[in-house]
Write an enzyme that holds these catalytic residues in place. Sequence first.
Site, PDB file in Angstrom:
ATOM      1  N   GLU A   1       8.472  10.853   1.621  1.00 15.16           N
ATOM      2  CA  GLU A   1       8.279  10.136   2.874  1.00 15.16           C
ATOM      3  C   GLU A   1       9.535  10.230   3.745  1.00 15.16           C
ATOM      4  OE1 GLU A   1       6.891   6.179   2.132  1.00 15.16           O
ATOM      5  OE2 GLU A   1       4.852   6.893   1.710  1.00 15.16           O
TER       6      GLU A   1
ATOM      7  N   SER B   1       0.314  13.325   6.199  1.00 14.61           N
ATOM      8  CA  SER B   1      -0.382  12.913   4.975  1.00 14.61           C
ATOM      9  C   SER B   1      -1.636  13.767   4.776  1.00 14.61           C
ATOM     10  CB  SER B   1      -0.692  11.418   5.031  1.00 14.61           C
ATOM     11  OG  SER B   1      -1.128  10.937   3.787  1.00 14.61           O
ATOM     12  N   ALA B   2      -2.826  13.205   4.895  1.00 17.00           N
ATOM     13  CA  ALA B   2      -4.048  13.992   4.734  1.00 17.00           C
ATOM     14  C   ALA B   2      -4.098  15.157   5.718  1.00 17.00           C
ATOM     15  CB  ALA B   2      -5.272  13.099   4.920  1.00 17.00           C
TER      16      ALA B   2
ATOM     17  N   HIS C   1       3.911  12.159   0.507  1.00 14.50           N
ATOM     18  CA  HIS C   1       4.355  10.886  -0.099  1.00 14.50           C
ATOM     19  C   HIS C   1       4.972  11.129  -1.478  1.00 14.50           C
ATOM     20  CE1 HIS C   1       1.953   8.630   2.912  1.00 14.50           C
ATOM     21  NE2 HIS C   1       1.004   9.510   2.678  1.00 14.50           N
TER      22      HIS C   1
END
Length: 242
Positions: A195, A123-124, A160
């Site tokens: 995802e 993610s980040a 995502h």
Amino acid sequence: MSKRLLLLSNSTNIGEEYLLYPRQEIKKFLGSSVNKIVFIPFAAVTSTYQQYTEKVEKVFQDIGYEVDAIHLVENPYELIKNAEAVVVGGGNTFHLIHCLYQSQLFEDIRNKISTGTPYIGWSAGSNVACPTIKTSNDMPIIEPISFQGLNLVPFQINPHYTNAVIQNHNGETREQRLEEFLILNPDIYVVGLPEGTMLKIEDSSIKLIGNKPIYLFKFGEEKQEYYPNDNLDFLLKRASSA
């Protein structure tokens, strides 16, 4: 320079234990030459760094790796310098990059990964590996010094990623937001990473892992779908020809 990156869309699929779906890929990626990883929890906001670290540490210990958390050591520069692998967790991308710049670890991490030390992000942690963090989904809850990322790959990732349209909702879709980015940044690819998927990069090779396609966006071109058996190496070759 050689690079080894494992960039995940997300940490956990719905209904699964934390970091369950990528565990075996993480173990294969790190192999037996790594005994301990350095974990960077700076994307955490609603939990403390310690709570986040303990959650990640349990998973990595289960698959055979010890964890050193960057926020617990007196000399983080030395920790990065001697790291066998660097892992950057998800959370808020703006908070993550703000803390990386504020801690003055940004260049140390980039230099370390650029010389072949394995990097894992989700993610980040995947966003920050890109040239910028401009394709993050996150709210800018804090103003970082710069939006410039670690530039470990020559393309952008939108983690995502979903092409879902919410009924009776007038806000922009993810694809519309990415179109806005591409109008102002026409020379760069954006990978929509759904995802449950991840990109493994080793030197000049890139492989999609997961049971869903990724979506590739480029200004002036139709959106393209790519599957795990497709050759994606061209995304990395752009760097050497640019």
